[in-house]
Design a protein around this motif. Structure first.
Motif, mmCIF file in Angstrom:
data_model
loop_
_atom_site.group_PDB
_atom_site.id
_atom_site.type_symbol
_atom_site.label_atom_id
_atom_site.label_comp_id
_atom_site.label_asym_id
_atom_site.label_seq_id
_atom_site.Cartn_x
_atom_site.Cartn_y
_atom_site.Cartn_z
ATOM 1 N N SER B 86 -22.773 -38.006 -37.409
ATOM 2 C CA SER B 86 -23.577 -36.841 -37.034
ATOM 3 C C SER B 86 -24.482 -37.152 -35.852
ATOM 4 O O SER B 86 -25.462 -36.455 -35.610
ATOM 5 N N THR B 87 -24.174 -38.219 -35.144
ATOM 6 C CA THR B 87 -24.965 -38.573 -33.965
ATOM 7 C C THR B 87 -24.218 -38.109 -32.709
ATOM 8 O O THR B 87 -23.017 -37.855 -32.765
ATOM 9 N N PRO B 88 -24.925 -38.029 -31.590
ATOM 10 C CA PRO B 88 -24.242 -37.595 -30.364
ATOM 11 C C PRO B 88 -23.291 -38.657 -29.796
ATOM 12 O O PRO B 88 -22.606 -38.388 -28.827
ATOM 13 N N ALA B 89 -23.266 -39.842 -30.384
ATOM 14 C CA ALA B 89 -22.415 -40.915 -29.840
ATOM 15 C C ALA B 89 -20.943 -40.576 -30.008
ATOM 16 O O ALA B 89 -20.534 -40.025 -31.031
ATOM 17 N N ARG B 90 -20.152 -40.920 -29.005
ATOM 18 C CA ARG B 90 -18.701 -40.773 -29.129
ATOM 19 C C ARG B 90 -18.179 -41.852 -30.068
ATOM 20 O O ARG B 90 -18.817 -42.893 -30.242
ATOM 21 N N THR B 91 -16.999 -41.591 -30.638
ATOM 22 C CA THR B 91 -16.466 -42.554 -31.605
ATOM 23 C C THR B 91 -16.191 -43.912 -30.943
ATOM 24 O O THR B 91 -16.307 -44.949 -31.589
ATOM 25 N N ALA B 92 -15.857 -43.903 -29.662
ATOM 26 C CA ALA B 92 -15.630 -45.184 -28.958
ATOM 27 C C ALA B 92 -16.912 -46.014 -28.965
ATOM 28 O O ALA B 92 -16.880 -47.236 -29.132
ATOM 29 N N ALA B 93 -18.057 -45.345 -28.794
ATOM 30 C CA ALA B 93 -19.340 -46.058 -28.798
ATOM 31 C C ALA B 93 -19.669 -46.558 -30.210
ATOM 32 O O ALA B 93 -20.190 -47.666 -30.379
ATOM 33 N N ILE B 223 -4.785 -66.878 -23.214
ATOM 34 C CA ILE B 223 -5.520 -66.550 -24.451
ATOM 35 C C ILE B 223 -6.583 -65.488 -24.161
ATOM 36 O O ILE B 223 -6.700 -64.495 -24.884
ATOM 37 N N VAL B 224 -7.337 -65.695 -23.075
ATOM 38 C CA VAL B 224 -8.391 -64.726 -22.730
ATOM 39 C C VAL B 224 -7.772 -63.378 -22.390
ATOM 40 O O VAL B 224 -8.243 -62.319 -22.847
ATOM 41 N N PHE B 225 -6.685 -63.400 -21.623
ATOM 42 C CA PHE B 225 -6.022 -62.156 -21.225
ATOM 43 C C PHE B 225 -5.517 -61.396 -22.461
ATOM 44 O O PHE B 225 -5.756 -60.200 -22.617
ATOM 45 N N ALA B 226 -4.843 -62.138 -23.347
ATOM 46 C CA ALA B 226 -4.304 -61.495 -24.559
ATOM 47 C C ALA B 226 -5.433 -60.944 -25.427
ATOM 48 O O ALA B 226 -5.332 -59.833 -25.983
ATOM 49 N N ALA B 227 -6.544 -61.694 -25.502
ATOM 50 C CA ALA B 227 -7.677 -61.240 -26.325
ATOM 51 C C ALA B 227 -8.248 -59.937 -25.784
ATOM 52 O O ALA B 227 -8.520 -59.004 -26.549
ATOM 53 N N VAL B 228 -8.394 -59.863 -24.467
ATOM 54 C CA VAL B 228 -8.972 -58.657 -23.851
ATOM 55 C C VAL B 228 -8.046 -57.456 -24.051
ATOM 56 O O VAL B 228 -8.483 -56.363 -24.438
ATOM 57 N N VAL B 229 -6.746 -57.675 -23.813
ATOM 58 C CA VAL B 229 -5.786 -56.567 -23.928
ATOM 59 C C VAL B 229 -5.704 -56.069 -25.377
ATOM 60 O O VAL B 229 -5.790 -54.856 -25.656
ATOM 61 N N LEU B 230 -5.547 -57.004 -26.313
ATOM 62 C CA LEU B 230 -5.432 -56.618 -27.728
ATOM 63 C C LEU B 230 -6.692 -55.897 -28.211
ATOM 64 O O LEU B 230 -6.618 -54.876 -28.909
ATOM 65 N N THR B 231 -7.849 -56.433 -27.841
ATOM 66 C CA THR B 231 -9.117 -55.836 -28.293
ATOM 67 C C THR B 231 -9.277 -54.428 -27.743
ATOM 68 O O THR B 231 -9.683 -53.508 -28.470
ATOM 69 N N THR B 232 -8.959 -54.258 -26.468
ATOM 70 C CA THR B 232 -9.089 -52.934 -25.857
ATOM 71 C C THR B 232 -8.177 -51.931 -26.568
ATOM 72 O O THR B 232 -8.590 -50.802 -26.873
ATOM 73 N N ALA B 233 -6.949 -52.353 -26.855
ATOM 74 C CA ALA B 233 -5.994 -51.451 -27.520
ATOM 75 C C ALA B 233 -6.481 -51.099 -28.932
ATOM 76 O O ALA B 233 -6.450 -49.929 -29.346
ATOM 77 N N LEU B 234 -6.944 -52.097 -29.663
ATOM 78 C CA LEU B 234 -7.405 -51.857 -31.035
ATOM 79 C C LEU B 234 -8.688 -51.017 -31.068
ATOM 80 O O LEU B 234 -8.884 -50.182 -31.950
ATOM 81 N N TRP B 235 -9.540 -51.227 -30.099
ATOM 82 C CA TRP B 235 -10.785 -50.454 -29.974
ATOM 83 C C TRP B 235 -10.446 -48.970 -29.723
ATOM 84 O O TRP B 235 -10.992 -48.073 -30.389
ATOM 85 N N ALA B 236 -9.524 -48.744 -28.783
ATOM 86 C CA ALA B 236 -9.134 -47.365 -28.468
ATOM 87 C C ALA B 236 -8.490 -46.700 -29.683
ATOM 88 O O ALA B 236 -8.784 -45.530 -30.001
ATOM 89 N N LEU B 237 -7.641 -47.439 -30.385
ATOM 90 C CA LEU B 237 -6.986 -46.882 -31.575
ATOM 91 C C LEU B 237 -8.025 -46.552 -32.656
ATOM 92 O O LEU B 237 -7.981 -45.484 -33.276
ATOM 93 N N SER B 238 -8.980 -47.454 -32.843
ATOM 94 C CA SER B 238 -10.030 -47.228 -33.845
ATOM 95 C C SER B 238 -10.833 -45.969 -33.516
ATOM 96 O O SER B 238 -11.123 -45.149 -34.391
ATOM 97 N N ALA B 239 -11.211 -45.827 -32.246
ATOM 98 C CA ALA B 239 -12.014 -44.678 -31.821
ATOM 99 C C ALA B 239 -11.248 -43.380 -32.064
ATOM 100 O O ALA B 239 -11.802 -42.385 -32.540
#
Lengths: 299, 248
Positions: B86-93, B223-239
């Protein structure tokens, strides 16, 4: 009259079970709107759909003149305070820390938070962990969280649950004063008497359908109160073929409108029946409600 | 939103996990090291390998699973999700703030691990020389590699009200991750699986573990590249899921 909430054919179904069916709500601006219905009639689901916490299966919701859905929810959220189902609160944190979370999530000032806390009279308990709060104190904290953003619309689901009579009176006065200041308040309750004393407009839900919406006066007009006929000779009235129930005052007659009452009086005079009194029964909101919901009641 | 999430961490049981798991890992590793002096070569390298062996395979990912379940449990309890939504924050936030706060706890867990490794190595095991600086890099890289595990466990805990079910899925993830690393299926596939990414990162430069890569750019970069890509994808899916799912 402008409406702060309007819904068109609002419906929610889970599989084949329809819990809210084709609601056309109209909540006027600046009123306290009492939302009544037996448990399980769909009140909480409706309120969740109004806040876009639950997606409707069919129908539209408009809040403050704008469509409300999962895309627009965050734009309208700052204008709507809500308390749905049970008061929120993080038990391991104090009341003050909980309000700090709300302040940070909503970008509020300390003053707004302090005013909300003062309004619900919780100032002396802000340093206790919320898990140690009574249900009434949690309820007050939940209302403070809803009020802190100084909303234009308040949607409160059973806000007086767990409060003592003095607390209920306080909340009732608070909601009425907020409405006087122009805030629109939609409040559900299972305590009909409570809603009766604060709501100027009522919506009654039965089995997911809106069975009444309007003012208190319109509600009473919808359901004709019984007539009590005080007479020492009730047998003579019954001999006229009238359907009536004997009471200690005389007879009780149901379903007689104004014209039928006038006709009854003419017949009683014509047959020289002694009449000591004829009056309409004063009905409580609960009795009217029971009539409309088919004696389903509130349980 | 992040400040609000950090406020929720005060006096939270999450910190107990961040302390207990490194204590268990260092205790188990130290006992293993001390009990196998005949087999293991003396020094920081062998000691470190014993500490990160089980920590890298299971402890760290399981710790993240418990942390994520505990963090979302706060929202599932007492209808706090209604408040959150119920806050103005978007689900991504909303999801992003939760991930950031969890990563902060994971970073503290890693700092705790490093501190304990050094303290026990110097004062209890009396190891010669200074502890190698590479362990700091590996510990930091462990935080980065844990990002996808944080994101996937946060997603599971957001969707499932039960505390134990996402943790059980996390345990299964650890088993699959280990299987991917040591069944010859490594390479790209293991880098795309969050739990095996954590193991790969923590075993870098670890001579005592078979098939572990050296601590160089060729190993760290993917490892860093895969971590960033996977996290971004999972974050977007969660939102997206949080935005579209009904609150029950």
């Amino acid at each position: 009259m402008s409406h702060v909430i309007t819904t068109e054919g609002l419906t929610k179904a889970y599989g084949s079970r329809t819990v809210v069916d084709s609601l056309d709500l109209r909540v006027p601006e600046g009123c306290v709107y009492g939302f009544l219905g037996p448990n399980g009639s769909g009140k909480s689901t409706t309120m969740k759909m109004l806040l876009s916490l639950v997606r409707p299966s069919r129908g539209e919701v408009s809040v403050l003149g704008r469509p409300m859905n999962h895309r627009t929810r965050h734009e309208l959220a700052a204008l709507i305070g809500s308390l749905i189902e049970a008061p929120p609160g993080y038990g391991h944190l104090t009341g003050r820390e909980n309000m700090a979370i709300v302040r940070r999530m909503l970008g509020l000032t300390e003053r707004q938070v302090e005013r909300a806390v003062a309004t619900v009279r919780l100032r002396d308990h802000m340093d206790k962990p919320v898990r140690a709060y009574s249900l009434g104190m949690k309820q007050r904290l939940g209302i403070a969280m809803a009020l802190a953003r100084e909303p234009r619309l308040l949607i409160l689901d059973e806000p007086t649950n767990g409060l003592d009579p003095a607390g209920i009176e306080e909340i009732r006065d608070l909601l009425k004063s907020l409405a006087d200041e122009g805030v629109t308040v939609m409040v559900s309750s299972h305590l009909l008497d409570e809603v009766d004393r604060m709501a100027s407009v009522l919506g009654i839900l039965g089995r997911g359908r809106l069975i009444f919406q309007g003012t208190r006066g319109e509600l009473f007009d919808r359901s004709t109160p019984d007539l009590v006929l005080e007479t020492p000779e009730p047998e003579r009235v019954l001999d006229l073929g009238l359907s009536a129930v004997r009471t200690h005052e005389g007879l009780r007659l149901s379903g007689l409108g104004e014209d039928e009452t006038a006709d009854l009086v003419r017949r009683l005079v014509h047959h020289d029946v002694p009449v000591h009194g004829l009056y309409r029964v004063r009905r409580s909101l609960e009795e009217v409600f029971m009539d409309l919901t088919g004696r389903e009641g509130l349980s | 939103m992040i400040l609000a999430e950090l406020t929720k961490l005060r006096r939270s049981a999450l910190w107990a996990v961040a302390i207990v798991l490194p204590v268990l890992a260092v205790t188990a590793g130290s006992i293993n090291y001390a009990a196998n002096q005949g087999v293991l070569s003396a020094g920081w390298g062998s000691y470190w390998s014993q500490v990160v062996l089980f920590y890298g395979l299971f402890f760290m990912s399981m710790g993240v699973a418990v942390l994520a379940s505990a963090a979302w449990r706060m929202e599932h309890r007492g209808h706090n999700r209604n408040l959150l939504m119920s806050t103005p924050a978007r689900t991504a936030a909303i999801v992003g703030a939760k991930i950031v706060s969890l990563v902060l706890v994971v970073a503290v867990m890693q700092a705790m691990l490093l501190t304990l490794v050094v303290v026990v190595g110097v004062f209890v095991l009396d190891l010669e020389g200074a502890p190698p600086w590479e362990y700091v890099v590996v510990a930091l890289l462990g935080v980065v590699a844990a990002l996808p595990v944080v994101a996937v466990q946060s997603l599971l805990s957001m969707l499932i009200r039960s505390f134990t079910a996402p943790v059980a899925v996390g345990l299964l993830g650890c088993a699959i991750g280990t299987g991917l690393l040591y069944s010859g299926q490594g390479g790209v596939v293991s880098h795309l699986f969050p739990h095996s990414l954590v193991t790969s990162a923590l075993f870098l430069g670890n001579g005592a573990v078979a098939d572990s890569a050296g601590l160089d750019l060729a190993a760290v970069g993917p490892i860093v590249f895969a971590a960033v890509v996977l996290t971004t994808a999972l974050w977007a899916l969660s939102a997206r899921l949080l935005s579209q799912r009904d609150l029950s």
